[in-house]
Write an enzyme that holds these catalytic residues in place. Structure first.
Site, PDB file in Angstrom:
ATOM      1  N   HIS A 157       0.827  -1.210   0.000  1.00  0.00           N
ATOM      2  CA  HIS A 157       0.000   0.000   0.000  1.00  0.00           C
ATOM      3  C   HIS A 157       0.860   1.259   0.000  1.00  0.00           C
ATOM      4  CE1 HIS A 157      -3.457  -2.438   1.607  1.00  0.00           C
ATOM      5  NE2 HIS A 157      -3.964  -1.775   0.596  1.00  0.00           N
ATOM      6  N   ARG A 216      -9.613   1.044  -9.643  1.00  0.00           N
ATOM      7  CA  ARG A 216      -9.782  -0.007  -8.624  1.00  0.00           C
ATOM      8  C   ARG A 216     -11.051   0.318  -7.825  1.00  0.00           C
ATOM      9  NH1 ARG A 216      -3.648   0.437  -8.222  1.00  0.00           N
ATOM     10  NH2 ARG A 216      -2.846  -1.690  -8.356  1.00  0.00           N
ATOM     11  N   ARG A 272     -12.330  -1.727 -13.260  1.00  0.00           N
ATOM     12  CA  ARG A 272     -12.253  -3.111 -12.781  1.00  0.00           C
ATOM     13  C   ARG A 272     -13.396  -3.344 -11.801  1.00  0.00           C
ATOM     14  NH1 ARG A 272      -7.034  -4.996  -9.681  1.00  0.00           N
ATOM     15  NH2 ARG A 272      -7.901  -3.750  -7.996  1.00  0.00           N
ATOM     16  N   GLU A 317      -3.830 -12.033 -14.347  1.00  0.00           N
ATOM     17  CA  GLU A 317      -2.981 -11.955 -13.155  1.00  0.00           C
ATOM     18  C   GLU A 317      -2.823 -13.310 -12.484  1.00  0.00           C
ATOM     19  OE1 GLU A 317      -4.689  -9.048 -10.493  1.00  0.00           O
ATOM     20  OE2 GLU A 317      -6.717  -9.750 -10.830  1.00  0.00           O
ATOM     21  N   ASN A 350       1.311  -7.290 -10.525  1.00  0.00           N
ATOM     22  CA  ASN A 350       1.529  -7.405  -9.075  1.00  0.00           C
ATOM     23  C   ASN A 350       1.123  -8.805  -8.623  1.00  0.00           C
ATOM     24  OD1 ASN A 350       1.978  -4.678  -9.336  1.00  0.00           O
ATOM     25  ND2 ASN A 350       0.006  -4.063  -8.516  1.00  0.00           N
ATOM     26  N   ASP A 351      -0.084  -9.188  -8.973  1.00  0.00           N
ATOM     27  CA  ASP A 351      -0.538 -10.523  -8.592  1.00  0.00           C
ATOM     28  C   ASP A 351       0.117 -11.607  -9.436  1.00  0.00           C
ATOM     29  OD1 ASP A 351      -2.268 -10.363  -6.328  1.00  0.00           O
ATOM     30  OD2 ASP A 351      -3.668  -9.250  -7.578  1.00  0.00           O
ATOM     31  N   ARG A 398       2.590 -11.022  -1.835  1.00  0.00           N
ATOM     32  CA  ARG A 398       2.999  -9.665  -2.239  1.00  0.00           C
ATOM     33  C   ARG A 398       3.027  -8.686  -1.070  1.00  0.00           C
ATOM     34  NH1 ARG A 398      -1.995  -7.308  -5.833  1.00  0.00           N
ATOM     35  NH2 ARG A 398      -1.290  -5.240  -5.258  1.00  0.00           N
ATOM     36  N   CYS A 426      -1.374  -3.191 -16.301  1.00  0.00           N
ATOM     37  CA  CYS A 426      -1.794  -2.195 -15.308  1.00  0.00           C
ATOM     38  C   CYS A 426      -1.185  -2.442 -13.943  1.00  0.00           C
ATOM     39  CB  CYS A 426      -3.313  -2.105 -15.217  1.00  0.00           C
ATOM     40  SG  CYS A 426      -4.080  -3.616 -14.614  1.00  0.00           S
TER      41      CYS A 426
HETATM   42  C1  PEP Z   1      -2.191  -6.322 -10.161  1.00  0.00           C
HETATM   43  O1  PEP Z   1      -2.434  -7.328  -9.497  1.00  0.00           O
HETATM   44  O2  PEP Z   1      -1.145  -6.163 -10.823  1.00  0.00           O
HETATM   45  C2  PEP Z   1      -3.143  -5.195 -10.202  1.00  0.00           C
HETATM   46  C3  PEP Z   1      -2.979  -4.210 -11.049  1.00  0.00           C
HETATM   47  O3  PEP Z   1      -4.168  -5.176  -9.339  1.00  0.00           O
HETATM   48  P1  PEP Z   1      -4.040  -4.962  -7.753  1.00  0.00           P
HETATM   49  O4  PEP Z   1      -2.667  -4.404  -7.468  1.00  0.00           O
HETATM   50  O5  PEP Z   1      -5.125  -4.013  -7.396  1.00  0.00           O
HETATM   51  O6  PEP Z   1      -4.256  -6.337  -7.221  1.00  0.00           O
HETATM   52 MG    MG Z   2      -4.372  -7.810  -8.771  1.00  0.00          MG
END
Ligand code: PEP
Ligand code: MG
Length: 564
Positions: free
Chosen positions: A191, A293, A329, A418, A441-442, A452, A489
């Site tokens: 975060h 988001r 999303r 993801e 990210n995921d 993560r 993204c």
């Molecule tokens: C991701 O997982 O890369 C993503 C963009 O979504 P979030 O970070 O909100 O899970």
């Molecule tokens: Mg994600």
């Protein structure tokens, strides 16, 4: 201070928000602990009243901060205030008071009881432990009548340093006075990192020994290089400033849509979390939104928002973008983004559980209400709204989502890629939708089996990991076979060198914190598509994440690398 203590010392962490900054260090006050010699209460009822008053003080102070915060911050602060008003917490403290504990120990004990339960449950619940302990520590401070933990009052431009920051703390930093941010823990996709970049505050995470830097000591930080110099000499600050200015000048020479040197279009888009972010991003030189988001808007909602409530919010998000695209999303509830009204109960492994689209498949009324509201807001504003689902793993899920999107009268449906399974079978998954968006990210979390939210696993979570690049490449190849556009993204899209690799692999849009758009635009403008493809090959030839970065840095155009 001796001469040796004031010698410049440079340390390396992970740069997560671009730009340079320097200033005196402000250390975030550590949590307040209950005193060892706190007496047992004489009057248990009076002590309990003190405890309840302390929790209420905390709730109110969080709400007061929420009132002047932007909307992402507001949601986080309100969600944390709800924890302070949790009746169960006050009840648990009451039991401890009746067992003879003083008010401060009773608060601490109740919070730790909850924290242990949350940690044992893992994922979704474990994510709330930082906020829970933050509330507990503030309540202990309130009941003891001492200043609260957290960011002290800042009067001059300063660099804020902490072990890690609670989302609430990051979100409420005063942008005018906080020139930089350093944490000892945290990670690339935590975060703190996401919010700092969103707020445009240069930031470095995972800096060893950060909390040992004495308050008031001068530091210079570089949020691109991930470098922090303690006691920088004036020449270094000057050099950094000159570099920053040169960078600004260089970046200002480019504007407009994202284009490689030879004219390949790569849409440059913003990641946003609500109305204030939308208004801010719409005023910038970017082509729209690549990731809204939506769950961020409802973090503090205890009841599912109505269609009318949602419509109003979406209208305000879409309107500022005129005819530019807005990729929305649908609710990504669960795991690191728990929502009170979309909770299917405790799970052993929430990140692998019923989250994202899986959750809305069990609660389809949530998805339908959201799609209905999005469709109304899209019609009323005339915005180019495209809707995508989070956490899609199979072609059947993608087909199910597309049907629901179309039934609600929305023309464009997509999916986040993801989950490695969806990436490897992107050809089939994307055949069911209009577009894909890589959530790196995921994707990194699941490819490398590394939580993560664990800063300690940063190296595994690095999107430069060759295995992650291979999975991205597979997804792009699948998108090509299916004849569907695919973008990125995740936070990786905002790394200018990695952005080149992503374009080389086939990404046709890049969505990121708005502060990262100018350098990515510049990076594209000094490379041709063929050069991006060569960089992608070089990155994938590497055996390690560091090698991949090094290969690309060595081969990228010097006009870019000299700015980094
Ligand atoms: C991701 O997982 O890369 C993503 C963009 O979504 P979030 O970070 O909100 O899970
Ligand atoms: Mg994600």
């Amino acid at each position: 201070m001796s001469a040796s203590e004031t010698r410049p010392e440079t340390k390396h962490g992970i740069g997560v928000s671009p730009g340079t900054a320097h200033g005196p260090v402000v250390q975030v006050a550590p949590p307040v602990r209950p005193p060892a010699d706190e007496p047992a209460p004489v009057d248990a009822e009076a002590a309990l009243a003190d405890v309840k008053a302390a929790f209420e003080t905390v709730a109110q102070s969080l709400e007061t901060r929420a009132a002047t915060a932007d909307d992402t911050a507001q949601q986080i602060l309100k969600a944390t205030a709800l924890i302070a008003r949790d009746k169960g917490l006050a009840k648990a403290a009451g039991k401890l008071i009746h067992a003879g504990r003083g008010p401060a120990h009773a608060i601490d004990g109740a919070v730790e009881e909850y924290a242990a339960q949350f940690e044992a449950l893992g994922g979704l619940f474990a994510e709330r432990v930082t906020d829970l302990r933050d509330v507990g520590s503030r309540a202990v401070a309130a009941v003891l009548g001492v200043p609260p933990p957290g960011v002290p009052r800042i009067t001059v431009p300063s660099v804020v340093v902490a072990e890690d920051l609670a989302p609430a703390e990051t979100a409420t930093l005063d942008r005018a006075l906080v020139v930089g941010l350093i944490t000892e823990a945290g990670g690339r996709t935590s975060h703190t990192a996401i919010l700092a970049a969103q707020m445009g505050i240069p930031a470095v995470v995972q800096l060893p020994g950060a909390t040992q830097i004495p308050a008031g000591v001068h530091v210079a930080l570089d949020g691109d290089a991930g470098e922090v110099t303690i006691n920088p000499d004036p020449a270094l600050v000057e050099a950094q400033w000159v570099r920053g200015e040169r960078r600004k000048e260089a970046l200002a020479t480019h504007s407009g849509p994202g284009l490689t040197r030879d004219g390949k279009q790569v849409a440059l888009l913003a990641n946003i979390g609500g109305v204030a972010d939308a208004v801010g991003a719409a005023a910038l030189d970017l082509e729209g939104v690549g990731l809204f988001r939506t769950e961020f808007v409802f973090l503090s909602a205890s009841k599912a928002p109505t269609v009318a409530e949602q419509t109003e919010i979406y209208r305000q998000v879409f309107a500022p973008f005129g005819s530019r695209r807005v990729v929305v999303r649908t609710l990504d509830a669960g795991a690191d983004k728990p929502l009170a009204f979309a909770d299917l109960g405790p799970e052993e492994n929430p990140a692998l559980g019923r989250r994202g689209l899986r959750l809305t498949a069990e609660r389809p009324e949530l998805l339908d209400a959201q799609l209905e509201a999005l469709a109304i807001a899209a019609r009323e504003t005339g915005a180019d709204v495209r809707v995508m689902a989070p956490m899609v793993a199979t072609a059947e899920e993608a087909a199910w989502f597309t049907r629901r999107v179309r039934e609600n009268g929305l023309p464009t449906a997509g999916v986040m890629i993801e989950v490695p399974g969806a990436a490897l079978r992107a050809r089939d998954v994307l055949a069911e939708v209009d577009f894909g968006s890589l959530g790196t990210n995921d994707l990194a979390q699941y490819t490398m089996a590394a939580d993560r939210m664990q800063g300690a696993l940063s190296e595994l979570l690095d999107p430069w990991q060759p295995a992650v690049l291979d999975v991205i490449a597979a997804a792009c190849a699948g998108a090509d076979l299916a004849g569907r556009p695919i973008g990125v993204c995740g936070e990786s899209a905002g790394d200018p060198l990695l952005a080149l690799v992503l374009v080389g692999l086939g990404a046709s849009s890049l969505s990121m914190a708005p502060s990262k758009v100018p350098v990515v635009r510049f990076a594209l403008s000094v490379h041709s598509l063929a050069e991006c493809q060569h960089l992608a090959v070089a990155a994938r030839e590497a055996r390690t994440a560091q090698e991949a970065l090094q290969y690309v840095r060595e081969r990228a155009n010097g006009e870019l690398t000299e700015l980094l």
